[in-house]
Design a protein around this motif. Structure first.
Motif, PDB file in Angstrom:
ATOM      1  N   LEU B 113       8.728  11.160  -8.872  1.00  0.00           N
ATOM      2  CA  LEU B 113       9.579  10.829 -10.016  1.00  0.00           C
ATOM      3  C   LEU B 113       9.730  12.017 -10.956  1.00  0.00           C
ATOM      4  O   LEU B 113      10.772  12.230 -11.559  1.00  0.00           O
ATOM      5  CB  LEU B 113       8.987   9.649 -10.787  1.00  0.00           C
ATOM      6  CG  LEU B 113       9.032   8.287 -10.097  1.00  0.00           C
ATOM      7  CD1 LEU B 113       8.339   7.245 -10.956  1.00  0.00           C
ATOM      8  CD2 LEU B 113      10.476   7.874  -9.837  1.00  0.00           C
ATOM      9  N   GLY B 119      13.601  10.672  -9.622  1.00  0.00           N
ATOM     10  CA  GLY B 119      13.463  10.434 -11.055  1.00  0.00           C
ATOM     11  C   GLY B 119      14.398  11.277 -11.895  1.00  0.00           C
ATOM     12  O   GLY B 119      14.273  11.331 -13.115  1.00  0.00           O
ATOM     13  N   MET B 122      16.301   9.645 -14.752  1.00  0.00           N
ATOM     14  CA  MET B 122      15.518   8.616 -15.426  1.00  0.00           C
ATOM     15  C   MET B 122      15.005   9.102 -16.784  1.00  0.00           C
ATOM     16  O   MET B 122      14.609  10.255 -16.911  1.00  0.00           O
ATOM     17  CB  MET B 122      14.315   8.305 -14.532  1.00  0.00           C
ATOM     18  CG  MET B 122      14.130   6.833 -14.232  1.00  0.00           C
ATOM     19  SD  MET B 122      12.726   6.629 -13.127  1.00  0.00           S
ATOM     20  CE  MET B 122      13.566   6.030 -11.682  1.00  0.00           C
ATOM     21  N   ALA B 123      15.015   8.208 -17.758  1.00  0.00           N
ATOM     22  CA  ALA B 123      14.418   8.559 -19.046  1.00  0.00           C
ATOM     23  C   ALA B 123      12.901   8.632 -18.874  1.00  0.00           C
ATOM     24  O   ALA B 123      12.347   7.957 -18.005  1.00  0.00           O
ATOM     25  CB  ALA B 123      14.786   7.517 -20.092  1.00  0.00           C
ATOM     26  N   LYS B 124      12.284   9.449 -19.717  1.00  0.00           N
ATOM     27  CA  LYS B 124      10.857   9.671 -19.564  1.00  0.00           C
ATOM     28  C   LYS B 124      10.067   8.363 -19.651  1.00  0.00           C
ATOM     29  O   LYS B 124       9.182   8.091 -18.840  1.00  0.00           O
ATOM     30  CB  LYS B 124      10.372  10.645 -20.637  1.00  0.00           C
ATOM     31  CG  LYS B 124       8.953  11.102 -20.375  1.00  0.00           C
ATOM     32  CD  LYS B 124       8.604  12.349 -21.162  1.00  0.00           C
ATOM     33  CE  LYS B 124       7.199  12.766 -20.799  1.00  0.00           C
ATOM     34  NZ  LYS B 124       6.224  12.725 -21.847  1.00  0.00           N
ATOM     35  N   ALA B 125      10.433   7.529 -20.637  1.00  0.00           N
ATOM     36  CA  ALA B 125       9.702   6.277 -20.849  1.00  0.00           C
ATOM     37  C   ALA B 125       9.812   5.370 -19.626  1.00  0.00           C
ATOM     38  O   ALA B 125       8.850   4.735 -19.208  1.00  0.00           O
ATOM     39  CB  ALA B 125      10.246   5.566 -22.076  1.00  0.00           C
ATOM     40  N   GLU B 126      11.001   5.360 -19.040  1.00  0.00           N
ATOM     41  CA  GLU B 126      11.238   4.531 -17.867  1.00  0.00           C
ATOM     42  C   GLU B 126      10.367   5.000 -16.694  1.00  0.00           C
ATOM     43  O   GLU B 126       9.756   4.207 -15.974  1.00  0.00           O
ATOM     44  CB  GLU B 126      12.718   4.622 -17.495  1.00  0.00           C
ATOM     45  CG  GLU B 126      13.134   3.636 -16.431  1.00  0.00           C
ATOM     46  CD  GLU B 126      14.561   3.890 -15.953  1.00  0.00           C
ATOM     47  OE1 GLU B 126      15.291   4.647 -16.627  1.00  0.00           O
ATOM     48  OE2 GLU B 126      14.912   3.362 -14.891  1.00  0.00           O
ATOM     49  N   ARG B 127      10.323   6.303 -16.562  1.00  0.00           N
ATOM     50  CA  ARG B 127       9.519   6.901 -15.496  1.00  0.00           C
ATOM     51  C   ARG B 127       8.043   6.524 -15.661  1.00  0.00           C
ATOM     52  O   ARG B 127       7.387   6.102 -14.717  1.00  0.00           O
ATOM     53  CB  ARG B 127       9.678   8.426 -15.594  1.00  0.00           C
ATOM     54  CG  ARG B 127       9.635   9.119 -14.268  1.00  0.00           C
ATOM     55  CD  ARG B 127       9.798  10.610 -14.456  1.00  0.00           C
ATOM     56  NE  ARG B 127      11.121  10.988 -14.962  1.00  0.00           N
ATOM     57  CZ  ARG B 127      11.374  12.154 -15.549  1.00  0.00           C
ATOM     58  NH1 ARG B 127      10.416  13.029 -15.739  1.00  0.00           N
ATOM     59  NH2 ARG B 127      12.585  12.434 -15.960  1.00  0.00           N
ATOM     60  N   GLU B 128       7.560   6.660 -16.889  1.00  0.00           N
ATOM     61  CA  GLU B 128       6.143   6.371 -17.136  1.00  0.00           C
ATOM     62  C   GLU B 128       5.849   4.889 -16.910  1.00  0.00           C
ATOM     63  O   GLU B 128       4.812   4.534 -16.366  1.00  0.00           O
ATOM     64  CB  GLU B 128       5.752   6.782 -18.558  1.00  0.00           C
ATOM     65  CG  GLU B 128       5.903   8.281 -18.846  1.00  0.00           C
ATOM     66  CD  GLU B 128       5.188   9.172 -17.836  1.00  0.00           C
ATOM     67  OE1 GLU B 128       3.974   8.970 -17.630  1.00  0.00           O
ATOM     68  OE2 GLU B 128       5.842  10.049 -17.234  1.00  0.00           O
ATOM     69  N   ASP B 129       6.789   4.030 -17.311  1.00  0.00           N
ATOM     70  CA  ASP B 129       6.625   2.591 -17.068  1.00  0.00           C
ATOM     71  C   ASP B 129       6.484   2.301 -15.591  1.00  0.00           C
ATOM     72  O   ASP B 129       5.652   1.499 -15.163  1.00  0.00           O
ATOM     73  CB  ASP B 129       7.853   1.824 -17.598  1.00  0.00           C
ATOM     74  CG  ASP B 129       7.755   1.588 -19.090  1.00  0.00           C
ATOM     75  OD1 ASP B 129       6.680   1.906 -19.640  1.00  0.00           O
ATOM     76  OD2 ASP B 129       8.738   1.120 -19.693  1.00  0.00           O
ATOM     77  N   ARG B 130       7.339   2.946 -14.849  1.00  0.00           N
ATOM     78  CA  ARG B 130       7.356   2.757 -13.400  1.00  0.00           C
ATOM     79  C   ARG B 130       6.015   3.183 -12.797  1.00  0.00           C
ATOM     80  O   ARG B 130       5.455   2.492 -11.940  1.00  0.00           O
ATOM     81  CB  ARG B 130       8.471   3.617 -12.837  1.00  0.00           C
ATOM     82  CG  ARG B 130       9.191   2.982 -11.691  1.00  0.00           C
ATOM     83  CD  ARG B 130      10.265   3.920 -11.167  1.00  0.00           C
ATOM     84  NE  ARG B 130      10.278   3.767  -9.725  1.00  0.00           N
ATOM     85  CZ  ARG B 130      10.920   2.776  -9.096  1.00  0.00           C
ATOM     86  NH1 ARG B 130      11.590   1.896  -9.787  1.00  0.00           N
ATOM     87  NH2 ARG B 130      10.863   2.676  -7.790  1.00  0.00           N
ATOM     88  N   HIS B 133       3.393   0.683 -13.624  1.00  0.00           N
ATOM     89  CA  HIS B 133       3.588  -0.529 -12.844  1.00  0.00           C
ATOM     90  C   HIS B 133       2.931  -0.403 -11.466  1.00  0.00           C
ATOM     91  O   HIS B 133       2.198  -1.291 -11.027  1.00  0.00           O
ATOM     92  CB  HIS B 133       5.082  -0.802 -12.702  1.00  0.00           C
ATOM     93  CG  HIS B 133       5.408  -1.904 -11.756  1.00  0.00           C
ATOM     94  ND1 HIS B 133       5.227  -3.220 -12.076  1.00  0.00           N
ATOM     95  CD2 HIS B 133       5.857  -1.879 -10.470  1.00  0.00           C
ATOM     96  CE1 HIS B 133       5.577  -3.971 -11.050  1.00  0.00           C
ATOM     97  NE2 HIS B 133       5.952  -3.178 -10.048  1.00  0.00           N
TER      98      HIS B 133
END
Ligand SMILES: Nc1ncnc2c1ncn2[C@@H]1O[C@H](COP(=O)(O)OP(=O)(O)OP(=O)(O)O)[C@@H](O)[C@H]1O
Ligand SMILES: [Mg+2]
Lengths: 298, 278
Positions: B113, B119, B122-130, B133
């Motif tokens: 990512l 990735g 992808m926004a950074k926050a989205e990446r980290e969420d993923r 998860h």
């Protein structure tokens, strides 16, 4: 003969602590079983890393004192006590510090220059078959030639001054850095590159995030060897080709027949080399914390 | 609409046509025919398991689909286009994990990512969420900052699984992905894997999976079709449809059909398995 023998001993013994064993062997390994017996403060001190090192130094100084008493010639082998006195005197005058700083800064410049050339070149040679084919024979030809062999030529080119020792040390540091970098890049686990490719990682990012970190432990080992070889070579270079520095000071006081001061600088070379290696090892552990596990992992 | 009346079978996601692979040792020139005349069409969203004796060429087939290894002859197509190089749309979980030793668990999971194509937008926050998860999914919360050499074999395998899933590939190529796990964790992750794959959801949303395993019951539990390979050289010796309805739960293992299929697969590889250790 007796005059040169003790001179060699502290130098070699102290500049390469731990020998060429490399970084993978954690120094704590020897003390680990202590925990099993562990509670007593005495035992803990007795088995601590520092105490073990100090104990060895004490034995060394004791043997030195005995040998000096037996030789009974302050010119050939001054006793530890007289050397200590001389050191205190030199330290008071600021001479120890100033000469050490001169030599150390030359070493720093040399290591920096060598690393800036050797590390990128090592990557390039490991990654390009063609470049390697051109350069490898030259490297193999130059490598066995000791840095000291270039001193006479260096004197013609640079004359007596600070440049000559820097040149010699750069030369000496160059090869271990280059060869360890090449090895590190070549030994990379192909599976890791494959994994990066299947994650859509570009070639450039593969270089930055896979090749460079994979080679880093080996580069660090090269750096430590480069440091030790360069520090050993500086003395010879300064002895002959420089108006200042630790090597020069040894030669200066030799001409004045002041053995205790000669020995003070010899001891200092050992101590500085020893302490620097400790720092480099700590740096190595910090920069490549995973390297410790590689041996077990592979 | 007339199109609907003559609706053709959907185009295969992957088409392996007459693949063979011969290894030639660089110095000795010794040749090993690892795979010969391998044919397989994989439909979009299909879960394929490959079983076969050790050394029969399963990993080799997988590497060729991944684009890491070139076939000596034959062609491999994805969505009708020839595969020539690796790509993020075909994620691989390697038999020996191939984790980056200098990256923590978390950074291994996030590797694709952060540094790959998946990735990119992808926004950074989205990446980290993923990343969070998937770390959580494989039960590695709390071990995120450990390095691979500090993990057990099963934990490493779970990191590799999370890394594969986090990158969101279209086709999952998995080489014995649950082999190093204890029996209980394996059962849990089998069910979990089916859920991630999309067993309960819409058929069109499912990913395409090629899953290599030594576990016959694992293959029957997971697969739509099981490909049985024979060795020397590696070929497809049979393809079995697993006609056990989905979603599959633990009870499926008690289904007589489950035992029947397992027995059938075992009978196909038994002789070779005995020969291999004889
Ligand atoms: N790089 C290589 N060079 C030469 N021979 C190879 C190479 N890779 C694999 N082989 C050979 O090809 C055959 C198939 O290997 P492969 O790794 O695909 O087997 P596998 O089915 O995955 O086995 P396992 O179940 O043990 O993982 C083996 O005989 C192996 O020796
Ligand atoms: Mg395999």
């Amino acid at each position: 003969m007796p005059a040169t023998m003790p001179k060699q001993r502290p130098l070699n013994a102290a500049v390469l602590p731990g020998g060429e064993r490399g970084a993978a062997v954690p120094p704590q390994a020897a003390t680990a079983p202590a925990a099993r017996y562990g509670a007593g403060l005495f035992l803990r001190v007795w088995r601590s890393r520092w105490f073990i090192a100090l104990r060895s130094f004490a034995i060394f100084v004791g043997l030195w004192a005995l040998l000096a008493a037996w030789v009974a010639s302050p010119l050939q082998l001054p006793s530890p006590a007289t050397v200590f006195d001389a050191m205190v005197g030199l330290a008071r005058k600021g001479e120890l510090l100033s000469q050490t700083l001169i030599s150390a800064s030359r070493l720093g410049v040399a290591l920096l220059v060598a690393a800036v050339i050797a590390v990128p070149l090592g990557f390039a040679m490991a990654l390009s078959r063609e470049l390697n084919a051109y350069l490898d024979p030259i490297v193999e030809l130059l490598r066995p030639i000791s840095g000291i062999a270039w001193i006479p030529l260096g004197l013609f080119i640079f004359g007596v001054g600070g440049t000559l020792p820097v040149f010699i040390m750069t030369y000496v540091a160059f090869f271990p850095l280059l060869l360890n970098t090449i090895d590190g890049v070549r030994d990379i686990d192909r599976k890791l590159l494959a994994a990066a490719k299947t994650m859509g990682v570009t070639r450039k990012a593969q270089l930055v995030h896979v090749v460079v970190p994979a080679a880093l432990p080996s580069v660090m080992v090269g750096f430590r060897i480069a440091f030790a070889s360069a520090w050993a070579a500086i003395i010879a270079a300064e002895l002959i080709g420089s108006p200042s520095g630790l090597g020069f000071s040894i030669e200066w006081y030799r001409q004045l027949l002041m053995s205790p001061k000669v020995f003070s600088f010899i001891v200092l070379i050992g101590v500085v080399g020893y302490l620097s290696d400790l720092v480099l090892r700590a740096l190595q552990r910090k920069l490549t914390p995973w390297a410790e596990g590689l041996g077990i992992d592979a | 609409m007339s199109v609907q009346m003559i609706q053709p079978k959907p185009a295969p996601k992957l088409r392996l046509k007459g693949i063979s692979k011969e290894f030639i040792a660089p110095r000795t020139g010794q040749r090993t025919l690892a795979v010969a005349d391998f044919n397989l069409d994989v439909q979009p969203g299909e879960f394929i398991c490959i079983v076969g004796p050790s050394g029969c060429g399963k990993s080799t087939v997988l590497n060729m689909i991944a684009g890491l290894e070139k076939s000596t002859s034959g062609s491999i197509e994805m969505d009708g286009k020839a595969i020539s190089a690796p790509g993020a749309e075909r994620g691989v979980m390697f038999q020996d994990y191939a984790l980056f030793p200098w990256k923590s668990v978390r950074d291994n999971v996030g590797f694709g990512l952060r540094h790959g194509t998946a990735g990119a937008g992808m926004a950074k926050a989205e990446r980290e969420d993923r990343i969070n998860h998937f770390v959580q999914l494989v039960g590695l919360k709390g071990a995120e900052s450990k390095y691979p050499h500090q993990l057990s074999g099963g934990m490493r395998q779970r990191v590799a699984l999370a890394r594969l899933l986090a990158n969101g590939p279209d086709v999952l190529l998995m080489d014995e992905p649950l082999g190093a796990l204890d029996a209980q964790t394996r059962l849990v992750l089998q069910v979990e894997l089916l859920r991630i794959w999309g067993e309960t959801g819409n058929k069109d949303d499912r990913k395409t999976v090629i899953f290599i395993t030594h576990g016959i019951d694992e293959a029957v539990f997971l697969a739509d079709r099981v490909v049985v390979m024979s060795s020397h050289p590696g070929r497809v010796s049979a393809v079995l449809d697993v006609d056990i309805p989905r979603p599959r739960t633990e009870e499926v293992r008690l289904d007589p059909r489950f035992a029947e299929l397992s027995e059938e697969i075992w009978s196909l590889i038994r002789d070779e398995a005995y020969r291999a250790i004889a």
